[in-house]
Write an enzyme that holds these catalytic residues in place. Sequence first.
Site, PDB file in Angstrom:
ATOM      1  N   LYS A  13       0.759  -1.238  -0.034  1.00  0.00           N
ATOM      2  CA  LYS A  13      -0.013  -0.086   0.033  1.00  0.00           C
ATOM      3  C   LYS A  13       0.755   1.123   0.068  1.00  0.00           C
ATOM      4  O   LYS A  13       0.730   2.062  -0.839  1.00  0.00           O
ATOM      5  CB  LYS A  13      -0.942   0.039   1.348  1.00  0.00           C
ATOM      6  CG  LYS A  13      -1.831  -1.195   1.278  1.00  0.00           C
ATOM      7  CD  LYS A  13      -2.995  -0.992   2.566  1.00  0.00           C
ATOM      8  CE  LYS A  13      -2.000  -1.018   3.876  1.00  0.00           C
ATOM      9  NZ  LYS A  13      -1.171  -2.403   4.023  1.00  0.00           N
ATOM     10  N   ARG A  88      -9.771   0.832   8.912  1.00  0.00           N
ATOM     11  CA  ARG A  88      -9.284  -0.493   9.192  1.00  0.00           C
ATOM     12  C   ARG A  88     -10.383  -1.170  10.123  1.00  0.00           C
ATOM     13  O   ARG A  88     -10.074  -2.424  10.141  1.00  0.00           O
ATOM     14  CB  ARG A  88      -8.017  -0.524  10.122  1.00  0.00           C
ATOM     15  CG  ARG A  88      -6.782  -0.649   9.350  1.00  0.00           C
ATOM     16  CD  ARG A  88      -5.854  -0.312  10.306  1.00  0.00           C
ATOM     17  NE  ARG A  88      -4.630  -1.200  10.026  1.00  0.00           N
ATOM     18  CZ  ARG A  88      -3.428  -0.619   9.301  1.00  0.00           C
ATOM     19  NH1 ARG A  88      -3.507   0.412   8.837  1.00  0.00           N
ATOM     20  NH2 ARG A  88      -2.513  -1.409   9.200  1.00  0.00           N
ATOM     21  N   ARG A 122      11.493  -5.660   5.092  1.00  0.00           N
ATOM     22  CA  ARG A 122      11.425  -4.414   4.775  1.00  0.00           C
ATOM     23  C   ARG A 122      12.505  -3.488   5.567  1.00  0.00           C
ATOM     24  O   ARG A 122      12.748  -3.734   6.779  1.00  0.00           O
ATOM     25  CB  ARG A 122      10.098  -3.784   5.284  1.00  0.00           C
ATOM     26  CG  ARG A 122       9.913  -2.233   5.233  1.00  0.00           C
ATOM     27  CD  ARG A 122       8.496  -1.982   5.372  1.00  0.00           C
ATOM     28  NE  ARG A 122       7.643  -2.600   6.382  1.00  0.00           N
ATOM     29  CZ  ARG A 122       6.121  -2.799   5.994  1.00  0.00           C
ATOM     30  NH1 ARG A 122       5.766  -2.100   5.275  1.00  0.00           N
ATOM     31  NH2 ARG A 122       5.700  -3.395   7.090  1.00  0.00           N
ATOM     32  N   ARG A 155      11.296  -1.618  11.119  1.00  0.00           N
ATOM     33  CA  ARG A 155      10.262  -1.443  12.015  1.00  0.00           C
ATOM     34  C   ARG A 155      10.078  -2.384  13.159  1.00  0.00           C
ATOM     35  O   ARG A 155      10.271  -3.511  12.895  1.00  0.00           O
ATOM     36  CB  ARG A 155       9.081  -1.225  11.161  1.00  0.00           C
ATOM     37  CG  ARG A 155       8.477   0.104  10.717  1.00  0.00           C
ATOM     38  CD  ARG A 155       7.605   0.011   9.448  1.00  0.00           C
ATOM     39  NE  ARG A 155       6.313  -0.482   9.941  1.00  0.00           N
ATOM     40  CZ  ARG A 155       5.430  -0.662   9.195  1.00  0.00           C
ATOM     41  NH1 ARG A 155       5.244   0.109   7.928  1.00  0.00           N
ATOM     42  NH2 ARG A 155       4.010  -1.135   9.701  1.00  0.00           N
ATOM     43  N   ARG A 166      -0.313  -9.140  12.971  1.00  0.00           N
ATOM     44  CA  ARG A 166      -0.937  -8.207  12.166  1.00  0.00           C
ATOM     45  C   ARG A 166      -1.766  -8.843  11.181  1.00  0.00           C
ATOM     46  O   ARG A 166      -2.887  -8.029  10.623  1.00  0.00           O
ATOM     47  CB  ARG A 166       0.014  -7.229  11.641  1.00  0.00           C
ATOM     48  CG  ARG A 166       0.650  -6.200  12.859  1.00  0.00           C
ATOM     49  CD  ARG A 166       1.979  -5.806  12.272  1.00  0.00           C
ATOM     50  NE  ARG A 166       1.975  -5.054  10.976  1.00  0.00           N
ATOM     51  CZ  ARG A 166       3.098  -4.783  10.040  1.00  0.00           C
ATOM     52  NH1 ARG A 166       4.244  -5.328  10.546  1.00  0.00           N
ATOM     53  NH2 ARG A 166       2.837  -4.103   8.985  1.00  0.00           N
TER      54      ARG A 166
END
Length: 209
Positions: A13, A88, A122, A155, A166
Amino acid sequence: MRIILLGPPGAGKGTQAVRLAEKLAVPHISTGDILRRNVAKKTKLGLQAQPYIATGKLVPDDLVIEMTAKRLKENDARKGFILDGFPRTLAQANALEDLTEIDVVVNLFLDPEDLVKRSTGRQVCPNCEAVYHVLTNPPRKTGVCDKCGSDLVQREDDKEEVVRTRITTYEQLTEPLCMYYKEKALLRDVYASGHIEEIFERILEALRR
Ligand code: AP5
């Protein structure tokens, strides 16, 4: 255009929102980025949000709705926006309806194991928020941001066990929004596997549909 980018953690996203915002000349509004800025600055909101983010749970609706409502009232969002990571929950979707109209909801979907690989690999820039991946989207110099030269970091919610939480949180609380927007004839599904530029083209095609 007023666009929502929906999709599980790691679907791409943020990566696509940056490109889309540039192409359409509208702001990219990422609730995750706004929350992380607040965490870094240790604001009251940041201190409240941090334990939820760190464990892969959603920050309570009232906090996120207030924060997003404030951002959507800023001048640059009048001409349109790319909303990334909001809504969400159904409560957030209902609140958004009272705030603004939405033209289209792009739903990025991907196999769960690919989501895990994307998130755990990431790397992000703590200074300019650029996003990389150690294998699929590496910076020119290992561990260093192409844009501002800062050292890249992982992160705290990209550890594998948190990523899996998640994804479960997404399936339980956010995935029902696909049906919510489908019933409003706003939903466009886009398969998010493939090269970043290829997926960008699929999104542009979905917006033209
Ligand atoms: P948030 O920051 O919104 O995280 P997320 O939705 O879990 O999404 P991600 O940022 O993990 O992934 P993405 O889809 O943007 O993928 P990306 O482009 O980075 O939220 C974080 C937390 O904040 C939440 O868990 C929650 O606690 C809180 N929060 C935020 N909003 C909230 C809300 N509305 N209500 C309550 N709580 C909220 O890509 C991932 C990786 O893949 C990158 O490394 C990238 O380089 C790579 N990649 C991207 N595309 C490709 C491709 N096509 N091929 C190969 N690699 C690719």
